[in-house]
Design a protein around this motif. Structure first.
Motif, PDB file in Angstrom:
ATOM      1  N   UNK A 101       0.811  -1.230   0.000  1.00  0.00           N
ATOM      2  CA  UNK A 101       0.000   0.000   0.000  1.00  0.00           C
ATOM      3  C   UNK A 101       0.841   1.275   0.000  1.00  0.00           C
ATOM      4  N   UNK A 102       2.142   1.152   0.233  1.00  0.00           N
ATOM      5  CA  UNK A 102       3.033   2.314   0.268  1.00  0.00           C
ATOM      6  C   UNK A 102       3.450   2.782  -1.125  1.00  0.00           C
ATOM      7  N   UNK A 103       3.059   2.031  -2.178  1.00  0.00           N
ATOM      8  CA  UNK A 103       3.391   2.475  -3.552  1.00  0.00           C
ATOM      9  C   UNK A 103       2.630   3.773  -3.826  1.00  0.00           C
ATOM     10  N   UNK A 104       3.320   4.782  -4.422  1.00  0.00           N
ATOM     11  CA  UNK A 104       2.705   6.105  -4.591  1.00  0.00           C
ATOM     12  C   UNK A 104       1.885   6.242  -5.867  1.00  0.00           C
ATOM     13  N   UNK A 105       2.398   5.669  -6.970  1.00  0.00           N
ATOM     14  CA  UNK A 105       1.725   5.917  -8.254  1.00  0.00           C
ATOM     15  C   UNK A 105       1.725   4.646  -9.100  1.00  0.00           C
ATOM     16  N   UNK A 106       0.525   4.289  -9.586  1.00  0.00           N
ATOM     17  CA  UNK A 106       0.386   3.142 -10.487  1.00  0.00           C
ATOM     18  C   UNK A 106      -0.246   3.656 -11.768  1.00  0.00           C
ATOM     19  N   UNK A 107       0.407   3.430 -12.896  1.00  0.00           N
ATOM     20  CA  UNK A 107      -0.243   3.759 -14.175  1.00  0.00           C
ATOM     21  C   UNK A 107       0.048   2.642 -15.170  1.00  0.00           C
ATOM     22  N   UNK A 108      -0.643   2.669 -16.320  1.00  0.00           N
ATOM     23  CA  UNK A 108      -0.594   1.528 -17.232  1.00  0.00           C
ATOM     24  C   UNK A 108       0.142   1.830 -18.523  1.00  0.00           C
ATOM     25  N   UNK A 109      -0.105   0.985 -19.526  1.00  0.00           N
ATOM     26  CA  UNK A 109       0.596   1.147 -20.807  1.00  0.00           C
ATOM     27  C   UNK A 109      -0.077   2.180 -21.706  1.00  0.00           C
ATOM     28  N   UNK A 110      -1.352   2.521 -21.398  1.00  0.00           N
ATOM     29  CA  UNK A 110      -2.098   3.393 -22.303  1.00  0.00           C
ATOM     30  C   UNK A 110      -2.073   4.865 -21.914  1.00  0.00           C
ATOM     31  N   UNK A 111      -1.507   5.174 -20.746  1.00  0.00           N
ATOM     32  CA  UNK A 111      -1.540   6.588 -20.341  1.00  0.00           C
ATOM     33  C   UNK A 111      -0.181   7.107 -19.889  1.00  0.00           C
ATOM     34  N   UNK A 112       0.855   6.649 -20.564  1.00  0.00           N
ATOM     35  CA  UNK A 112       2.202   7.133 -20.247  1.00  0.00           C
ATOM     36  C   UNK A 112       2.263   8.657 -20.392  1.00  0.00           C
ATOM     37  N   UNK A 113       1.527   9.174 -21.396  1.00  0.00           N
ATOM     38  CA  UNK A 113       1.546  10.623 -21.627  1.00  0.00           C
ATOM     39  C   UNK A 113       1.051  11.416 -20.414  1.00  0.00           C
TER      40      UNK A 113
END
Ligand code: 5AD
Ligand code: SF4
Length: 455
Positions: A101-113
């Motif tokens: 739960x301490x991870x700050x940011x999760x994003x995927x392959x479609x919103x790198x921008x």
């Protein structure tokens, strides 16, 4: 421990597509004023760009994430970001949320921008963010990139995959096929060449199904898309015209979509050299059908023969999976048989790994681990036999080598690639990365060649 306020560390798992995405992330961070560091303990922001193609990639990711926790415990302002293919799977997101739960940011392959804005939010507001898009929309052009090399570059030509091979997670993590416009690709390549790039590798999950639509020409009245369709062979022809570019490579090719036109391009495009990576996956028609590969072993062999007939000295590499569900000893022997016939220059060999959410996950007849390992070892022996034989056959030839830099294992040696993409080590005579030199091959080993500069 003190932290440098504006530094970043990126760890990349997986394929060239991920490496290229990491170059974009590094480019964005540079524009935001961050500097790269190789020491993640000192970084203010750490990113792990993940791969989900096989289970061991998942396991390595969780191991790496565990290491970051130790840094975070000492330095709570350390920002941990995770992205890439694994993040496109809900069960992974659920695991991260509950166990990390301490991870700050999760994003995927479609919103790198969207990454710069997301990171800024995390740092300004001190809130955690999860931003995943289910599928890729419009291709976002013009993103910055901090390139890994000055003399060679990866260039995306398309994103996603529509093939749904039954073992493969990629269509689920990278979404549907989308091709970049030819003008955008040409613009990027011209800029790269102006910056000193000699070799480009065109990237796509299946470059043979590239399908770009060129911009309308103002003098022509028709707005019919079919008149402006650019297929993969057309794109190679366009790139072959780029002045200053020396070498064009591409990966990966699906055999079912490899056209006669592309085979012909090897003859007519001087920058397309005699090398192809052509994943076969299996030599058994029964297994190929269960894998949903849509070709037979005979089709593949005929294709290879046509390529070899058109392209002298063609170097062929492949991907092979052993132990796909239901693979019998006879099926496996058909794979060995195909390898004896093709005599690959080298191959990436994989033990089948169950991927959650793929059709093959539910196939009842999974092959026992010990059988998979035994077959894997037998396959590697055959592959290495031909790899060594092919490399021995190069002894005495003078080849053109694009220098990559110092050898990692011996600092008195330089390392580079031949036009056929074979790795060559030769004594350092002061040549620099990006130089193209003639080298006479003196030794052929299983995985590389040795030589001396030929003046
Ligand atoms: N198990 C083992 N190998 C796989 N590959 C893709 N998915 C799997 C899997 N589930 C291999 C294929 C592909 C390469 C990139 O990875 O051979 O061509
Ligand atoms: Fe996966 Fe098959 Fe697509 Fe390659 S072609 S990315 S193996 S689904």
């Amino acid at each position: 421990m003190t932290s440098n306020q504006n530094s970043f560390h990126i760890q990349t798992f997986g394929c060239q597509m991920n490496e290229r995405d990491s170059e974009t992330l590094a480019g964005m961070l540079s524009e935001m004023g961050y500097v790269a560091t190789t020491d993640k303990k000192a970084a203010s922001v750490a990113i792990i760009n993940t791969c989900s193609v096989r289970e061991n990639a998942d396991l390595r990711f969780f191991g790496t994430l565990g290491q970051l926790k130790k840094i975070k415990e000492v330095r709570p302002d350390f920002v941990v970001c995770i992205c890439g293919c694994m993040m496109q799977q809900q069960h992974i997101i659920d695991t991260v949320k509950s166990k990390y739960p301490w991870v700050d940011l999760i994003f995927g392959t479609h919103n790198i921008h969207a990454f710069p804005g997301l990171l800024q939010n995390v740092r300004d507001e001190r809130i955690k963010q999860v931003a995943i898009l289910e599928n890729g929309g419009e291709i976002v052009e013009g993103l910055p990139a901090k390139r890994e090399h000055k003399h060679k570059a990866f260039v995306n030509i398309m994103y996603g995959c529509d093939n749904f091979c039954t073992y493969c997670i990629v269509p689920f993590t990278r979404g549907r096929e989308r091709s970049r416009k030819p003008e955008e690709i040409l613009k990027e390549v011209r800029n790269l060449v102006a910056d000193g790039v000699k070799e480009i590798t065109l990237l796509g999950q299946n470059v043979n199904s590239y399908h770009g639509i060129a911009d309308p020409v103002p003098s022509q009245t028709t707005d019919d898309d079919t008149n402006r369709e650019v297929d993969f062979a057309d794109l190679i022809h366009l790139l072959d015209e780029v002045e200053g570019l020396e070498r064009i490579r591409f990966m990966t090719s699906h055999p079912k979509d490899l056209s006669e036109k592309l085979i012909e391009a090897y003859s007519s495009c001087g920058k397309l050299h005699p090398y192809i990576h052509l994943p076969v996956q299996s030599g058994s028609d029964r297994i190929l059908a269960r894998m949903n590969r849509k070709y037979t072993a005979k089709y593949y062999l005929d294709l290879v023969n046509r390529l070899k007939a058109t392209v002298p000295n063609l170097c062929i590499t492949t991907d092979i999976i052993v132990g796909f569900p239901g693979e019998t000893e006879e099926d496996f022997e058909e794979t060995l048989n195909l390898c004896h016939q093709v005599q690959f220059d080298s191959a990436f060999t994989f033990i089948y790994s169950i991927r959650k959410g793929t059709p093959a996950e539910n196939y009842g007849d999974q092959v026992p681990e010990e059988v998979k390992h035994a077959r894997f070892n037998r396959l590697v022996e055959v592959i290495n036999h031909y790899a060594a034989e092919k490399n021995h056959a190069c002894v005495g030839r003078v080849v053109s080598v694009l220098v990559d830099g110092s050898s990692k294992t011996d600092e008195t040696m330089l390392t580079g690639r031949t036009e056929e993409f074979k790795l060559v080590d030769f004594p350092d005579g002061g040549q620099k990365a990006g130089d193209i030199v003639n080298v006479e091959i003196t030794q052929g080993k299983t995985f590389s060649l040795r030589g001396i500069e030929s003046r």
